[in-house]
Design an enzyme around this catalytic site. Structure first.
Site, PDB file in Angstrom:
ATOM      1  N   ASP A  66     -17.930  -3.305 -21.076  1.00  7.16           N
ATOM      2  CA  ASP A  66     -17.711  -3.917 -22.385  1.00  7.16           C
ATOM      3  C   ASP A  66     -16.214  -3.970 -22.660  1.00  7.16           C
ATOM      4  O   ASP A  66     -15.520  -2.969 -22.511  1.00  7.16           O
ATOM      5  CB  ASP A  66     -18.421  -3.085 -23.465  1.00  7.16           C
ATOM      6  CG  ASP A  66     -18.156  -3.626 -24.851  1.00  7.16           C
ATOM      7  OD1 ASP A  66     -18.705  -4.690 -25.184  1.00  7.16           O
ATOM      8  OD2 ASP A  66     -17.374  -2.999 -25.608  1.00  7.16           O
ATOM      9  N   GLU A  80     -19.520  -9.201 -20.169  1.00  6.79           N
ATOM     10  CA  GLU A  80     -19.932 -10.230 -21.119  1.00  6.79           C
ATOM     11  C   GLU A  80     -19.077 -11.462 -20.873  1.00  6.79           C
ATOM     12  O   GLU A  80     -17.959 -11.375 -20.376  1.00  6.79           O
ATOM     13  CB  GLU A  80     -19.747  -9.728 -22.555  1.00  6.79           C
ATOM     14  CG  GLU A  80     -18.567  -8.814 -22.664  1.00  6.79           C
ATOM     15  CD  GLU A  80     -18.360  -8.198 -24.026  1.00  6.79           C
ATOM     16  OE1 GLU A  80     -19.009  -8.618 -24.988  1.00  6.79           O
ATOM     17  OE2 GLU A  80     -17.533  -7.303 -24.106  1.00  6.79           O
ATOM     18  N   ASP A 129     -19.278   0.250 -28.699  1.00 10.08           N
ATOM     19  CA  ASP A 129     -18.874  -0.171 -27.352  1.00 10.08           C
ATOM     20  C   ASP A 129     -19.764   0.442 -26.265  1.00 10.08           C
ATOM     21  O   ASP A 129     -20.130  -0.215 -25.295  1.00 10.08           O
ATOM     22  CB  ASP A 129     -17.414   0.211 -27.098  1.00 10.08           C
ATOM     23  CG  ASP A 129     -16.485  -0.406 -28.138  1.00 10.08           C
ATOM     24  OD1 ASP A 129     -16.831  -1.476 -28.660  1.00 10.08           O
ATOM     25  OD2 ASP A 129     -15.426   0.196 -28.412  1.00 10.08           O
TER      26      ASP A 129
END
Ligand SMILES: [Zn+2]
Length: 403
Positions: free
Chosen positions: A188, A275, A356
């Site tokens: 992340d 991501e 996170d």
């Protein structure tokens, strides 16, 4: 998807003699001259909406005989670079602007090709041989290579340092492939911490390195100092030089950090999930400065090509995958989660999440290839992450030469 041969660039500092500096200055100047000449003709045709002509440097050699004194490959490459720039522009004019005229103040460089061994490196003597230069240029060889040289780009930075970037064709990659210890990991990207990682062993956060934060502070100080100096003064010139050096230092230090971190993650895990941050969209917001500084795009590029080099799987999830909003424990989607919520409590199961860590766990699950996780696995991961995220993990050390 491992290619049999690939191009790899090695960049070294070089230490030319005064005579060699003169030769480089001449070549830089001729390249700039040819660039501006060809560009001017192309732009004129472009403005008149005519077909853009293909121009070779040979066209100018009779009128400007000094062009014959420098390496002709360097001039040829200018033509090719310009043609490429126009091609990219016509393919995507929003992303690629029309090429600009070159100024003497810009970074200087030229690229030359290796034909019949015209470019050689003597590793024992520490010398780089270039076309049109009889004596070798002293080169600081901090690492070796044994592949075929394709081309060399010689550059001079604004603060007077010279570099040679040597592009080589590697047949057989010598990079050592390490057995991954963890099946998968989720990465992340954050603002507060650079990344939060979850893998088979738990979660850890990696912050922005302190030396980088300090260097940026110094950069801002130098910027302020420059703006206070009188125009055209010697002190202003000195301040400008200090600022340029600081910029160069930060770029190098950040690249180094990004290379080491991406290499460590690739070494440790078989599947790496990140991501698909819509960087461009985010850049328009107020977060713009800190995001562009944090080097996310570069980091993802490094992860991607290193994954290919070392036979790992790199997955970028759809940007609509709600990695932050999904409770990793029960799968509830929390649509009320705001960007400034650093921790949140799942309304469905009551679990308290670090934003996170939760996001990286969801990405980790994607990597395991099992979006439907069994309760046992879920509990395992929860316990571990609880454990590990208490303290920030140290960056695993990697060999300097390994990336
Ligand atoms: Zn929940």
């Amino acid at each position: 998807m491992r290619r049999a041969s690939a191009l790899k660039a090695y960049k070294y500092r070089i230490y030319p003699t005064d005579a060699q500096m003169v030769f480089f200055a001449k070549t830089f100047g001729c390249c700039r001259f040819v660039w501006n000449k060809i560009l001017d003709e192309k732009l004129q045709a472009y403005k008149k909406k005519e077909r853009i002509p293909r121009i070779t440097p040979a066209k100018y050699k009779d009128e400007f005989p000094f062009l014959k004194e420098v390496d002709s490959f360097a001039l040829c490459n200018v033509q090719l670079q310009l043609e490429k720039a126009f091609k990219y522009h016509f393919r995507n004019c929003k992303q690629f602007k029309l090429p600009k005229f070159k100024k003497k103040r810009d970074k200087q460089s030229y690229t030359t090709n290796n034909v019949h061994n015209s470019i050689r490196v003597d590793f024992e003597k520490g010398l780089l041989y270039l076309p049109k230069l009889r004596a070798g240029v002293k080169i600081g060889l901090h690492r070796t290579f044994d592949s075929k040289i394709k081309s060399v780009t010689v550059s001079r930075t604004n603060d007077g340092k010279y570099y040679a970037s040597i592009l080589v064709e590697t047949e057989n990659r010598k990079n050592k492939v390490v057995e991954p210890k963890s099946k998968a990991c989720g990465v992340d990207l954050g603002l507060e911490h650079f990344v939060t990682v979850t893998n088979d062993f738990g979660s850890y956060k990696v912050g922005h390195p302190k030396y980088l934060l300090k260097a940026e502070e110094r950069l801002r100080r130098l910027q302020r100092s420059l703006s206070r100096k009188q125009k055209e003064s010697k002190n202003r010139e000195k301040a400008r030089l200090r600022l340029t050096r600081q910029h160069a230092y930060i770029t190098n230090a950040r690249n180094d950090f990004l290379h080491k971190l991406s290499k460590a993650i690739i070494d440790e895990n078989q599947v790496v999930v990140v991501e698909d941050i819509n960087v461009k969209g985010l850049l328009k917001t107020r977060l713009a400065k800190s995001i562009s500084d944090s080097g996310w795009t570069k980091f993802l590029t490094y992860l991607k090509y290193k994954a290919e080099w070392y036979g790992r799987t790199f997955i970028q999830v759809d940007r609509f995958f709600p990695s932050s909003k999904l409770c990793h424990r029960c799968g509830h989607k929390n649509d009320d989660l705001a960007l400034h919520d650093r921790t949140w409590c799942c309304p469905a199961c009551g679990e308290i999440h670090d934003r996170d860590v939760n996001a990286s766990i969801n990405l980790y699950f994607v990597g395991l290839g099992r979006p439907e996780v069994t309760p046992v696995e879920r509990a395992l991961v929860t316990n571990r992450s609880h454990h590990a995220s208490k303290q920030e993990a140290q960056l695993p050390t990697v060999e300097q030469s390994a990336y």
